[in-house]
Design a protein around this motif. Structure first.
Motif, PDB file in Angstrom:
ATOM      1  N   GLY A   1     -20.146 -11.092  64.573  1.00  8.33           N
ATOM      2  CA  GLY A   1     -19.011 -11.825  64.029  1.00  8.33           C
ATOM      3  C   GLY A   1     -19.256 -12.259  62.594  1.00  8.33           C
ATOM      4  O   GLY A   1     -18.370 -12.138  61.732  1.00  8.33           O
ATOM      5  N   LYS A   2     -20.452 -12.744  62.312  1.00 16.55           N
ATOM      6  CA  LYS A   2     -20.784 -13.152  60.941  1.00 16.55           C
ATOM      7  C   LYS A   2     -20.770 -11.960  59.989  1.00 16.55           C
ATOM      8  O   LYS A   2     -20.290 -12.069  58.855  1.00 16.55           O
ATOM      9  CB  LYS A   2     -22.146 -13.842  60.912  1.00 16.55           C
ATOM     10  N   ASP A   3     -21.272 -10.819  60.450  1.00 20.03           N
ATOM     11  CA  ASP A   3     -21.247  -9.608  59.617  1.00 20.03           C
ATOM     12  C   ASP A   3     -19.813  -9.196  59.301  1.00 20.03           C
ATOM     13  O   ASP A   3     -19.504  -8.821  58.164  1.00 20.03           O
ATOM     14  CB  ASP A   3     -21.977  -8.455  60.309  1.00 20.03           C
ATOM     15  N   MET A   4     -18.927  -9.265  60.304  1.00 21.70           N
ATOM     16  CA  MET A   4     -17.535  -8.880  60.077  1.00 21.70           C
ATOM     17  C   MET A   4     -16.849  -9.869  59.132  1.00 21.70           C
ATOM     18  O   MET A   4     -16.071  -9.462  58.267  1.00 21.70           O
ATOM     19  CB  MET A   4     -16.777  -8.783  61.396  1.00 21.70           C
ATOM     20  N   ILE A   5     -17.159 -11.149  59.252  1.00 20.33           N
ATOM     21  CA  ILE A   5     -16.571 -12.131  58.335  1.00 20.33           C
ATOM     22  C   ILE A   5     -17.018 -11.860  56.906  1.00 20.33           C
ATOM     23  O   ILE A   5     -16.229 -11.978  55.967  1.00 20.33           O
ATOM     24  CB  ILE A   5     -16.903 -13.573  58.777  1.00 20.33           C
ATOM     25  N   ARG A   6     -18.256 -11.465  56.699  1.00 22.74           N
ATOM     26  CA  ARG A   6     -18.732 -11.129  55.341  1.00 22.74           C
ATOM     27  C   ARG A   6     -17.921  -9.954  54.785  1.00 22.74           C
ATOM     28  O   ARG A   6     -17.554  -9.937  53.605  1.00 22.74           O
ATOM     29  CB  ARG A   6     -20.219 -10.795  55.321  1.00 22.74           C
ATOM     30  N   LYS A   7     -17.622  -8.992  55.637  1.00 24.83           N
ATOM     31  CA  LYS A   7     -16.807  -7.847  55.216  1.00 24.83           C
ATOM     32  C   LYS A   7     -15.389  -8.305  54.862  1.00 24.83           C
ATOM     33  O   LYS A   7     -14.817  -7.873  53.857  1.00 24.83           O
ATOM     34  CB  LYS A   7     -16.782  -6.801  56.328  1.00 24.83           C
ATOM     35  N   VAL A   8     -14.821  -9.200  55.678  1.00 22.67           N
ATOM     36  CA  VAL A   8     -13.480  -9.741  55.421  1.00 22.67           C
ATOM     37  C   VAL A   8     -13.480 -10.515  54.102  1.00 22.67           C
ATOM     38  O   VAL A   8     -12.542 -10.401  53.312  1.00 22.67           O
ATOM     39  CB  VAL A   8     -13.013 -10.628  56.604  1.00 22.67           C
ATOM     40  N   GLU A   9     -14.529 -11.282  53.847  1.00 26.13           N
ATOM     41  CA  GLU A   9     -14.627 -12.026  52.594  1.00 26.13           C
ATOM     42  C   GLU A   9     -14.578 -11.075  51.395  1.00 26.13           C
ATOM     43  O   GLU A   9     -13.913 -11.364  50.402  1.00 26.13           O
ATOM     44  CB  GLU A   9     -15.910 -12.853  52.549  1.00 26.13           C
ATOM     45  N   GLN A  10     -15.261  -9.941  51.501  1.00 25.34           N
ATOM     46  CA  GLN A  10     -15.259  -8.982  50.398  1.00 25.34           C
ATOM     47  C   GLN A  10     -13.862  -8.414  50.175  1.00 25.34           C
ATOM     48  O   GLN A  10     -13.502  -8.094  49.045  1.00 25.34           O
ATOM     49  CB  GLN A  10     -16.243  -7.848  50.692  1.00 25.34           C
ATOM     50  N   LEU A  11     -13.075  -8.296  51.240  1.00 26.18           N
ATOM     51  CA  LEU A  11     -11.718  -7.774  51.122  1.00 26.18           C
ATOM     52  C   LEU A  11     -10.730  -8.798  50.548  1.00 26.18           C
ATOM     53  O   LEU A  11      -9.805  -8.435  49.835  1.00 26.18           O
ATOM     54  CB  LEU A  11     -11.209  -7.311  52.496  1.00 26.18           C
ATOM     55  N   ILE A  12     -10.932 -10.069  50.900  1.00 25.76           N
ATOM     56  CA  ILE A  12      -9.900 -11.073  50.661  1.00 25.76           C
ATOM     57  C   ILE A  12     -10.208 -12.024  49.516  1.00 25.76           C
ATOM     58  O   ILE A  12      -9.330 -12.358  48.729  1.00 25.76           O
ATOM     59  CB  ILE A  12      -9.652 -11.885  51.952  1.00 25.76           C
ATOM     60  N   VAL A  13     -11.442 -12.494  49.423  1.00 29.88           N
ATOM     61  CA  VAL A  13     -11.790 -13.522  48.444  1.00 29.88           C
ATOM     62  C   VAL A  13     -11.920 -12.898  47.055  1.00 29.88           C
ATOM     63  O   VAL A  13     -12.702 -11.962  46.877  1.00 29.88           O
ATOM     64  CB  VAL A  13     -13.085 -14.264  48.839  1.00 29.88           C
ATOM     65  N   PRO A  14     -11.167 -13.420  46.085  1.00 25.93           N
ATOM     66  CA  PRO A  14     -11.287 -12.867  44.729  1.00 25.93           C
ATOM     67  C   PRO A  14     -12.689 -13.083  44.159  1.00 25.93           C
ATOM     68  O   PRO A  14     -13.303 -14.114  44.389  1.00 25.93           O
ATOM     69  CB  PRO A  14     -10.266 -13.658  43.906  1.00 25.93           C
ATOM     70  N   SER A  15     -13.173 -12.100  43.413  1.00 24.40           N
ATOM     71  CA  SER A  15     -14.519 -12.208  42.817  1.00 24.40           C
ATOM     72  C   SER A  15     -14.513 -13.055  41.582  1.00 24.40           C
ATOM     73  O   SER A  15     -13.636 -13.108  40.831  1.00 24.40           O
ATOM     74  CB  SER A  15     -15.053 -10.837  42.444  1.00 24.40           C
TER      75      SER A  15
END
Length: 135
Positions: free
Chosen positions: A121-135
């Motif tokens: 779950g934590k790994d998938m959230i990190r992937k979601v963060e890369q998709l959604i959170v602006p850099s």
């Protein structure tokens, strides 16, 4: 339930954009949505227990049944639903009743979460963060 700290919490964006980003990753909008709130669900496993990563969201401009609604994402969490084995003893008798009672209720709606699913779950959230959170 196991909450997961994430940078996506309080992110505000279009529900349409979220769907475009998350559905290809395997997320679905959970069936327990209403006009103000809902969940993106990601099934981690379903062997005797259903393990989900769930990302709640809330409408901040419009309602969920309206095109162009803007939502705020809340704290993601992991959820385990343990189901009874065998026949569904809660199901009613007859074709009409069976149409309404076709799914078993969980024997434990908040089961234990094994460490490997917490890591997944934590790994998938990190992937979601890369998709959604602006850099």
């Amino acid at each position: 339930m196991v909450p997961i700290e994430s940078e996506i919490e309080n992110t505000i964006t279009s529900l349409y954009i979220l769907e475009e980003l998350l559905k290809p990753e395997g997320f679905t909008i959970g069936s327990s949505w209403d006009y103000d709130s809902g969940y993106f669900d990601y099934l981690l496993d379903n062997k005797d227990t259903y393990y989900y990563l769930r990302i709640p969201f809330y409408a901040v401009a419009g309602s969920l049944d309206y095109p162009g609604v803007t939502v705020r994402m809340d704290k993601p969490f992991l959820l385990a639903h343990e189901y009874k084995k065998g026949n569904d003893e809660d199901a009613g008798v007859g074709a009409i009743q069976g149409a309404f009672d076709q799914f078993q209720s969980p024997s434990n709606p908040d089961g234990d979460m094994p460490p490997e699913y917490i890591d997944m779950g934590k790994d998938m959230i990190r992937k979601v963060e890369q998709l959604i959170v602006p850099s």
